[in-house]
Design an enzyme around this catalytic site. Structure first.
Site, short mmCIF file in Angstrom:
data_model
loop_
_atom_site.label_atom_id
_atom_site.label_comp_id
_atom_site.label_asym_id
_atom_site.label_seq_id
_atom_site.Cartn_x
_atom_site.Cartn_y
_atom_site.Cartn_z
N LYS A 1 49.38 32.76 43.66
CA LYS A 1 50.42 32.03 42.92
C LYS A 1 51.40 31.28 43.83
CE LYS A 1 49.71 32.97 38.47
NZ LYS A 1 49.65 31.94 37.42
N SER B 1 42.32 37.79 43.27
CA SER B 1 43.48 36.93 43.06
C SER B 1 44.82 37.59 43.33
CB SER B 1 43.49 36.39 41.62
OG SER B 1 43.51 37.46 40.70
#
Length: 435
Positions: free
Chosen positions: A63, A328
């Site tokens: 992110k 992720s």
């Protein structure tokens, strides 16, 4: 309307050059995370599988790529106004670090269900420049509050996924992985497996892959309890899920973004879903075998490979390309591992719950142990309150068996015991209080 005709009628939010410019602009701000070969997943898939370790970013997730690029793109007036953001945790950490790095003040709204570990990391990373606000139970509650804040104060809202700049930043994961595979290992990218929440990572990576590696197979993986992208694709527009399992908090998004959906419609990835229990099993495997601490969303893509829900992966090598799985995120609260282990055991068919009616007389429990339990069966929960005004009473009994195939003999012994025993169905709503 076909995908091709949609693409011709309106420009895509993100194109490959946007991702490449994002990579140049981010430069050394983000870490070039390792691409590691996984012997375990390769054996399961029948193809060479590589893990793209985005859990090793400074904020332990990809992110940061989109968040930093977005803030870095603001002009002086916008930076002075400050930013607001909504997040389930990882986007918030990316925004917090970008605020601190670029000297921009920000307020970050997160659901009250966000794990404590993530909340503490946000405040630690952002320091005095970031204010954390807990609100509501879901990401959508936080997003609404952040939007109201931006309208009221004039602060710039930093979208978690539904913005071209955010998607371009996230898309650098694919660019980087393809380069590493080719330059460091002499291999070509055949399949890329990505987790899907709001769709920003899938949209950005897919944009670059479709133009620069058009033969690459793109697979998006959603948690079975929050298939918002699949629902949007079927409806042709973002739709809100009426029910949602929030366990995979980093990907439990009730409604995907319009921009990511537009990208998905254009790139045509495969979408698959994996059970939350299987995600828990994969989290434990990643930890025990590869030494990777993955959060639930971080284990989504690996779960799809391990469980075989992606068909044809074994042909990847034959077609001239390897499989890249994006890990992720690694922001997992250690206190959640009890639930992770529990959900994994239930999913693997090794843990079961029963309501057993015991006569209130001496020796009743002993008869249950002698007649019902096998040599590898273990009582892990026994909840019974003796009631003096009744001749019998129910007990909640949790049993852990040695092997999945031990369940049928266990059930046969229960039937032959002449005791009143009821198995609690894992799909029964009462199960949420047990796992």
């Amino acid at each position: 309307m076909t995908t091709a005709s949609r693409s011709e009628q309106s420009p895509l939010p993100v194109r490959a050059p946007d991702v490449e410019q994002a990579a140049d602009r981010l430069g050394a701000t983000v870490r070039r995370t390792p691409l590691e070969h996984s012997e375990r997943l390769s054996a399961l898939a029948g193809a060479d599988v590589w893990l793209k370790r985005e859990d090793l970013q400074p904020v332990r997730s990809y992110k940061l790529r989109g968040a930093h690029l977005f803030l870095d793109s603001l002009d002086a007036v916008q930076r002075e106004a400050g930013v607001v953001a909504a997040s389930a945790g990882n986007h918030a950490q990316g925004v917090a670090l970008a605020c601190r790095t670029l000297g921009v003040s920000g307020r970050i709204y997160v659901p009250s269900t966000t794990p404590r570990q993530k909340r503490e990391r946000i405040t630690s990373i952002g320091g005095d420049l970031v204010e954390l606000v807990l609100i509501g139970d879901t990401f959508d509650d936080a997003a609404e509050a952040a939007a109201d804040d931006a309208e009221r104060t004039g602060a710039v809202q930093v979208p978690p996924f539904d913005h071209p700049t955010i998607m371009a930043g996230q898309g650098t994961v694919a660019l980087e992985a393809a380069e590493q595979l080719r330059e460091e290992h002499g291999r070509e990218l055949g399949t890329m497996v990505l987790p899907v929440g709001g769709g920003g990572l899938l949209g950005g990576c897919g944009a670059w892959l479709r133009e620069r590696c058009p033969s690459t197979r793109i697979v998006g993986v959603e948690p079975a309890g929050a298939v918002s992208m699949a629902a949007a694709v079927r409806a042709g527009r973002p739709v809100a899920l009426h029910e949602m399992d929030r366990f995979v908090d980093g990907a439990a998004v009730r409604r995907v973004g319009a921009g990511p959906l537009r990208m998905v419609q254009a790139i045509g990835p495969e979408l698959v879903a994996v059970d939350e229990g299987a995600v828990c099993t994969q989290m434990l495997e990643l930890y025990q075998v590869e030494g990777i601490i993955a959060e639930p969303a971080g284990a989504l893509a690996a779960t799809a490979v391990a469980t075989g829900v992606i068909e044809g992966l074994a042909r990847a090598d034959e077609d001239g390309g390897d499989v890249v799985v994006v890990v992720s995120g690694g922001n997992n609260d250690v206190s959640r591992y009890t639930e992770v282990v529990e959900r994994s055991l239930v999913h693997e068919g090794l843990k079961h719950y029963f309501l057993v009616t015991f006569p209130q007389e001496p020796g009743a429990l002993r008869r249950f142990l002698d007649r019902v339990l096998g040599p590898d069966d273990d009582i892990v929960l026994f909840d019974y309150i003796k009631r003096n005004n009744r001749e019998e009473g129910p007990a909640l009994v949790g049993l852990e068996i040695g092997h999945r195939e031990d369940l049928e003999p266990l059930m046969a012994r229960m039937a032959a015991s002449n005791m009143e025993i009821e198995r609690i169905d894992p799909h029964d709503p009462i199960y949420r209080y047990l796992t």
